[in-house]
Motif scaffolding. Sequence first.
Motif, PDB file in Angstrom:
ATOM      1  N   SER A 161      11.985  27.974 -21.407  1.00  0.00           N
ATOM      2  CA  SER A 161      11.606  27.376 -22.688  1.00  0.00           C
ATOM      3  C   SER A 161      12.693  26.469 -23.247  1.00  0.00           C
ATOM      4  O   SER A 161      13.890  26.721 -23.074  1.00  0.00           O
ATOM      5  N   TYR A 200      14.233  31.513 -30.992  1.00  0.00           N
ATOM      6  CA  TYR A 200      12.902  32.083 -31.180  1.00  0.00           C
ATOM      7  C   TYR A 200      12.558  33.070 -30.063  1.00  0.00           C
ATOM      8  O   TYR A 200      12.134  34.210 -30.328  1.00  0.00           O
ATOM      9  N   ILE A 201      12.743  32.652 -28.823  1.00  0.00           N
ATOM     10  CA  ILE A 201      12.399  33.499 -27.678  1.00  0.00           C
ATOM     11  C   ILE A 201      13.242  34.766 -27.671  1.00  0.00           C
ATOM     12  O   ILE A 201      12.734  35.874 -27.469  1.00  0.00           O
ATOM     13  N   TYR A 259       4.136  27.967 -22.486  1.00  0.00           N
ATOM     14  CA  TYR A 259       4.679  27.538 -23.772  1.00  0.00           C
ATOM     15  C   TYR A 259       5.402  28.734 -24.393  1.00  0.00           C
ATOM     16  O   TYR A 259       5.035  29.895 -24.142  1.00  0.00           O
ATOM     17  N   GLU A 265       9.536  25.402 -33.792  1.00  0.00           N
ATOM     18  CA  GLU A 265      10.308  26.611 -33.485  1.00  0.00           C
ATOM     19  C   GLU A 265      11.815  26.364 -33.566  1.00  0.00           C
ATOM     20  O   GLU A 265      12.593  27.308 -33.686  1.00  0.00           O
ATOM     21  N   SER A 287       5.418  30.363 -27.280  1.00  0.00           N
ATOM     22  CA  SER A 287       4.605  31.383 -27.946  1.00  0.00           C
ATOM     23  C   SER A 287       3.726  32.135 -26.953  1.00  0.00           C
ATOM     24  O   SER A 287       3.481  33.342 -27.111  1.00  0.00           O
ATOM     25  N   GLU A 340      12.153  37.220 -30.380  1.00  0.00           N
ATOM     26  CA  GLU A 340      10.855  37.834 -30.091  1.00  0.00           C
ATOM     27  C   GLU A 340      10.957  38.842 -28.951  1.00  0.00           C
ATOM     28  O   GLU A 340      10.348  39.915 -29.002  1.00  0.00           O
ATOM     29  N   VAL A 344       5.727  34.805 -25.126  1.00  0.00           N
ATOM     30  CA  VAL A 344       5.827  36.010 -25.948  1.00  0.00           C
ATOM     31  C   VAL A 344       4.531  36.805 -25.876  1.00  0.00           C
ATOM     32  O   VAL A 344       4.543  38.035 -25.697  1.00  0.00           O
ATOM     33  N   GLU A 345       3.392  36.131 -25.992  1.00  0.00           N
ATOM     34  CA  GLU A 345       2.096  36.827 -25.948  1.00  0.00           C
ATOM     35  C   GLU A 345       1.887  37.506 -24.599  1.00  0.00           C
ATOM     36  O   GLU A 345       1.329  38.607 -24.535  1.00  0.00           O
ATOM     37  N   GLU A 389       5.076  22.452 -30.919  1.00  0.00           N
ATOM     38  CA  GLU A 389       5.554  23.832 -30.988  1.00  0.00           C
ATOM     39  C   GLU A 389       7.072  23.886 -30.897  1.00  0.00           C
ATOM     40  O   GLU A 389       7.732  24.590 -31.683  1.00  0.00           O
TER      41      GLU A 389
END
Length: 261
Positions: free
Chosen positions: A94, A99-100, A69, A232, A71, A103, A74-75, A228
């Motif tokens: 994604s 957003y991606i 996913y 986003e 987020s 980040e 990113v984590e 999500e």
Amino acid sequence: MNIFIVGLGLIGGSLAKSLKGFKNAEIYGINRTRRYLDSAEKEGVIKKGYTVDEAEAIKEADIIILCLYPSLNVEFIKKTGEYLKQGAVITDVSGVKTYIEEEMAKILPPGVDFVGGHPMAGREVTSYENSSADLFENTSYLVVPSKTSKEENVRLIEEMARYAGASRVVRTNAENHDEIIAYTSQLMHVVAAAICNIPTAEKAEGYAGGSIRDATRVANINETLWSELFLENAPALINAIDNMQAALGDFRSAIEKGDRK
């Protein structure tokens, strides 16, 4: 060359299968649980699999394909950034790109390049068990470079997409991607779910033909992922919903007025 695929679900598993032989690369998998890693190893789809707790293996990666996913992608990079080697190329699958991209710009170490990707392929089912080498055949694959992406790395991801089976590879930017995907993908899921939320749906059994089936097909979605994606990409999706409501309003007005033309 070593390719690491992070997340061996439907998309990640299908990429592992479809990229076999690409530039004679060795393909490795990283996944939350061992179950699908073991299956992929046994089938010869990946050379070796690692759990996320063994993610330091990413230091051997030349290409990293993030298939979690957004987020979680990113984590994962936040967690493993210290292991990324100079010259590594990161891409993703994604359904949102602004957003991606934003980040990744915050967390990637110098010398590591990010080139966004979004294969326009999928099914209503998930997991590695449903993955296939032909999932991307004759599909479009969107390649979304960031402002700092090197041209040779963009071309590498485009070449990879074609090797996986895409018949059309489209290069675009994050803003354009999110605007159009809000219409072609996210709005379709919103509309399908909205149709199912109309009370008449509960009385439709025996009255429904192919049109209602096709119109609601994608309403059976992964609610964790799609909520999500909706949030986003909220500005673009809200605009798409507003345009849809305006179009419906035009039809309503014409019907109310008896305006056949």
